[in-house]
Write an enzyme that holds these catalytic residues in place. Structure first.
Site, PDB file in Angstrom:
ATOM      1  CB  SER A   1     -17.738 -28.102  30.398  1.00  0.00           C
ATOM      2  OG  SER A   1     -17.325 -27.111  29.497  1.00  0.00           O
ATOM      3  CD  GLN A   2     -12.261 -25.177  34.341  1.00  0.00           C
ATOM      4  OE1 GLN A   2     -11.459 -24.299  34.061  1.00  0.00           O
ATOM      5  NE2 GLN A   2     -13.083 -25.080  35.376  1.00  0.00           N
TER       6      GLN A   2
ATOM      7  CG  HIS B   1     -21.026 -27.560  26.199  1.00  0.00           C
ATOM      8  ND1 HIS B   1     -19.955 -28.387  26.011  1.00  0.00           N
ATOM      9  CD2 HIS B   1     -20.739 -26.850  27.321  1.00  0.00           C
ATOM     10  CE1 HIS B   1     -19.054 -28.186  26.949  1.00  0.00           C
ATOM     11  NE2 HIS B   1     -19.519 -27.261  27.765  1.00  0.00           N
TER      12      HIS B   1
ATOM     13  CG  ASP C   1     -20.272 -29.469  22.826  1.00  0.00           C
ATOM     14  OD1 ASP C   1     -20.324 -28.225  22.799  1.00  0.00           O
ATOM     15  OD2 ASP C   1     -19.860 -30.096  23.808  1.00  0.00           O
TER      16      ASP C   1
ATOM     17  CE1 TYR D   1     -11.623 -21.167  31.963  1.00  0.00           C
ATOM     18  CE2 TYR D   1     -12.668 -20.561  29.886  1.00  0.00           C
ATOM     19  CZ  TYR D   1     -11.589 -20.499  30.753  1.00  0.00           C
ATOM     20  OH  TYR D   1     -10.469 -19.786  30.393  1.00  0.00           O
TER      21      TYR D   1
END
Length: 319
Positions: free
Chosen positions: A183-184, A302, A273, A91
């Site tokens: 992630s994203q 994360h 996370d 992101y």
């Protein structure tokens, strides 16, 4: 953040709604994508390598936006067409350094790494919407009467178009293409493999963009989903539109797309996370019906995951 045990996570089916017209929504979107040409422009990069050829690649996405990617292909000719991997970034970031892609090219794998519209790279975001456009992309377009104007609707389509372009490269075997991201980028990997069923291997790592209502119920002010809290705080403090908002977000929820995946999946998650809560990830993983494997990092969140880069490359070498 009140998360479940691993056994509970493996049975969790999600808490966010799926719009009644979800399938029709994405079939219409894919019809629009089918009408989009796969034309692209290659511009040699200033970065050079003795092992790979490096290019900036530009294509026109749905709605006319100019999308930028990094394209790295093996320098030495191989016998016939080789495998390829599409990569997606986290992101607000970009498609990353050339070096990490050269390692793949050195093993005969072509890599196409996409910049998401209007984030940290060079892709254009030309979306015009009604409502707020501040504090995050999840809520971009959420107040617009037309759900086609949700920001991630177009980004999801960009992932499929990028995969189609890679598959059409003269040096790439379209039946030997994978997708990867963190992630994203993990969420976009799921979207890509869902919307382009020819993806043979998908490796999503602690993916974002899943089970929005569950993310909102967790401690979202310390997570990637904090913009949901921002939206309700400033635009719907009495939650009069709560049901409508989460139903609208259902169009761009990867858990609702995951059952479309046809290829093999290596799903990577850290049980600690706090950014993308594990429950939101399992909501999507548990809906995958294709061959899948879960790689759990019990004491990790994360963050950097040891040995994962090696494991991922070995996975894609099976292409």
């Amino acid at each position: 953040m009140n998360e479940r045990s691993l056994s509970q996570l493996q049975a969790y089916e999600g808490n966010s709604p799926k719009p009644d017209d979800f399938d029709g929504f994405w079939e219409r979107a894919l019809s629009e994508l089918d009408a989009q040409p796969l034309d692209y422009e290659l511009v040699p990069a200033a970065f050079t390598s003795g092992l790979a050829e490096c290019f900036h690649l530009y294509f026109t996405g749905v709605g006319g936006a100019r999308i930028h990617c990094k394209y790295v292909r093996p320098k030495l000719p191989s016998a016939g067409k080789g495998p390829g991997v599409v990569m997606f970034h986290g992101y607000a970031c970009d498609s990353g350094d050339w070096l990490e892609k050269v390692g793949y090219a050195a093993h005969g794998i072509s890599v196409l790494a996409m910049d998401c519209r209007g984030q940290g790279g060079m892709s254009e975001d030309n979306l015009t919407v009604q409502g707020t456009t501040i504090r995050g992309h999840i809520i971009r377009g959420i107040d617009d009467p037309d759900p086609d104007n949700l920001y991630y609707r177009n980004v999801f389509l960009d992932t499929a178009q990028a995969a189609r372009i890679l598959m059409a490269m003269p040096e790439v075997d379209p039946e030997r293409v994978g997708a990867f991201g963190l992630s994203q980028g993990g969420g976009l990997t799921v979207a890509c493999a869902s919307l382009e069923p020819r993806i043979k291997i998908a490796v999503p790592v602690y993916p974002f963009l899943s089970d929005y209502k569950r993310a909102w119920e967790a401690n979202i002010t310390a997570s990637a989903y904090e913009e949901l809290n921002y939206y309700f705080r400033f635009f719907d403090p009495h939650h009069l539109r709560e049901q409508d908002i989460f139903n609208r977000l259902g169009y761009i929820d990867i858990q609702n797309l995951a059952e479309r995946i046809k290829g093999r999946v290596l799903w990577v998650t850290g049980l600690m996370d706090p950014i993308c809560p594990p429950s939101t990830q399992f909501a999507a993983y548990n809906k995958i019906t294709a061959p899948k494997e879960l790689l759990v990092y019990h004491e990790y969140g994360h963050e950097y995951l040891p040995y994962l880069a090696d494991r991922t490359l070995q996975m894609f070498l099976t292409l």
